[in-house]
Write an enzyme that holds these catalytic residues in place. Structure first.
Site, PDB file in Angstrom:
ATOM      1  N   ALA A  89       0.799  -1.227   0.000  1.00 31.83           N
ATOM      2  CA  ALA A  89       0.000   0.000   0.000  1.00 31.83           C
ATOM      3  C   ALA A  89       0.830   1.275   0.000  1.00 31.83           C
ATOM      4  CB  ALA A  89      -0.938   0.005   1.214  1.00 31.83           C
ATOM      5  N   PHE A 143      -0.337   0.487  -7.331  1.00 32.45           N
ATOM      6  CA  PHE A 143      -1.711   0.004  -7.265  1.00 32.45           C
ATOM      7  C   PHE A 143      -2.231   0.004  -5.834  1.00 32.45           C
ATOM      8  CE2 PHE A 143      -0.388  -2.916 -11.002  1.00 32.45           C
ATOM      9  CZ  PHE A 143      -0.561  -1.883 -11.909  1.00 32.45           C
ATOM     10  N   ARG A 167       6.135  -2.314   3.418  1.00 33.73           N
ATOM     11  CA  ARG A 167       7.446  -2.306   4.061  1.00 33.73           C
ATOM     12  C   ARG A 167       7.915  -0.896   4.420  1.00 33.73           C
ATOM     13  NH1 ARG A 167      11.287  -3.307   0.993  1.00 33.73           N
ATOM     14  NH2 ARG A 167      10.158  -3.233  -0.994  1.00 33.73           N
ATOM     15  N   ARG A 168       7.466   0.117   3.696  1.00 37.47           N
ATOM     16  CA  ARG A 168       8.013   1.473   3.873  1.00 37.47           C
ATOM     17  C   ARG A 168       7.080   2.315   4.736  1.00 37.47           C
ATOM     18  NH1 ARG A 168       9.154   2.465  -2.443  1.00 37.47           N
ATOM     19  NH2 ARG A 168       7.076   1.524  -2.498  1.00 37.47           N
ATOM     20  N   TYR A 176       9.259 -14.059 -13.164  1.00 35.89           N
ATOM     21  CA  TYR A 176       8.186 -13.105 -12.887  1.00 35.89           C
ATOM     22  C   TYR A 176       6.875 -13.588 -13.501  1.00 35.89           C
ATOM     23  CZ  TYR A 176       5.157  -9.069 -13.048  1.00 35.89           C
ATOM     24  OH  TYR A 176       4.064  -8.243 -12.917  1.00 35.89           O
ATOM     25  N   GLY A 190      -1.813  -4.908 -17.899  1.00 35.77           N
ATOM     26  CA  GLY A 190      -0.695  -4.827 -18.805  1.00 35.77           C
ATOM     27  C   GLY A 190       0.219  -3.692 -18.377  1.00 35.77           C
ATOM     28  N   THR A 245       4.032   2.649 -12.779  1.00 31.41           N
ATOM     29  CA  THR A 245       4.178   2.728 -11.324  1.00 31.41           C
ATOM     30  C   THR A 245       5.680   2.717 -11.055  1.00 31.41           C
ATOM     31  OG1 THR A 245       4.164   0.324 -11.050  1.00 31.41           O
ATOM     32  CG2 THR A 245       2.022   1.429 -11.038  1.00 31.41           C
TER      33      THR A 245
END
Length: 254
Positions: free
Chosen positions: A15, A19, A39-40, A154, A185, A189
């Site tokens: 979050a 996205f 994590r941040r 991936y 697609g 980000t």
């Protein structure tokens, strides 16, 4: 403004950006209270700062199973009974062919995109079933279906996400809990910045001359899925920018 998620609680992983952050904004606007996990912590605080009193910040690395189970079992009143889970935490690392790729990077993608996603899901699913409501939304990728050079692990992790979601739907038959996979697609980000090890200039070139999807586009799609009537389950949605399409098979000749 529609308030389709009034009095609902959502938990969004990943979050702090992309996205995930866009989902927090969209869900709060639709009336939900949101647990923003990532994590941040500093980035999460920025996201929460846009929505005073509506967002609970949860610093969390989804790869740490013990931390996931402990943290989700100890959510505070007002945020504990999660109705919507969005598994947005994920990443792509590198674009080397398999024979030159980093096994460390492969492991990190598997641990985050697959193991972390299933750990969070497993921790929250029993509560959803017990309360008689819930929706698990997993962020996949078109890479699950359409392979490309360098996509190797991936793409494989996102194929796992798709199949896990469909198998969730099979397991959840007889309950009101829903499961959906969203497969974007090209979307601008931090995805390419992370993939290229922080090389922002190289990442920017990925989107030169075209209009990619935005985080808000994907969040809007997710919001549509989770606000369908309770008897409707959206199994999977694949979306691309208009500027992206499919290529013919490549053939090595000679």
């Amino acid at each position: 403004m529609s308030r389709d998620l009034e009095n609902r609680i959502a938990l969004v992983t990943g979050a702090s950006s992309g996205f995930g952050a866009a989902c927090v904004d969209a869900f709060v606007a639709a009336g939900a209270r949101v647990v923003a996990a990532g994590r941040r912590a500093d980035r999460l605080a920025d996201v929460a700062g846009r929505h005073p009193g509506r967002v609970h910040v949860l610093p969390l690395d989804v790869r740490d199973r013990t931390a996931v189970e402990r943290s989700l079992a100890a959510l505070p009143p007002g945020f504990a009974e999660v109705d919507v889970l969005v598994n947005s935490a994920g990443l792509a690392l590198g674009l080397e062919p398999a024979q030159r790729a980093s096994v460390d990077e492969w492991e990190q993608m598997i641990e985050t995109n697959c193991a972390g996603l299933v750990t969070v899901t497993r921790a929250l699913l029993p509560g959803m079933i017990a309360r008689g409501r819930g929706h698990v939304v997993n962020i996949g990728s078109v890479a699950a279906t359409y392979p490309y050079p360098g996509g190797n692990v991936y793409g494989a992790t996102k194929a796992f996400v798709r199949q896990f979601t469909l198998n969730l739907k099979a397991d959840l038959l007889g309950t009101p809990v829903r499961a959906t996979v969203i497969e974007p697609g090209m979307a601008e980000t931090e995805f390419s910045v992370v993939r290229f090890g922080g090389d922002a200039e190289r990442a920017k070139k990925v989107y030169d001359g075209m209009q990619p999807l935005t985080p808000a586009d994907v969040a809007d799609t997710i919001l549509w899925c989770v606000t369908r009537p309770p008897h409707v389950n959206v199994n999977a949605i694949e979306l691309m920018p208009v500027a992206q399409a499919f290529s013919p098979f490549t053939v090595k000749r000679g």
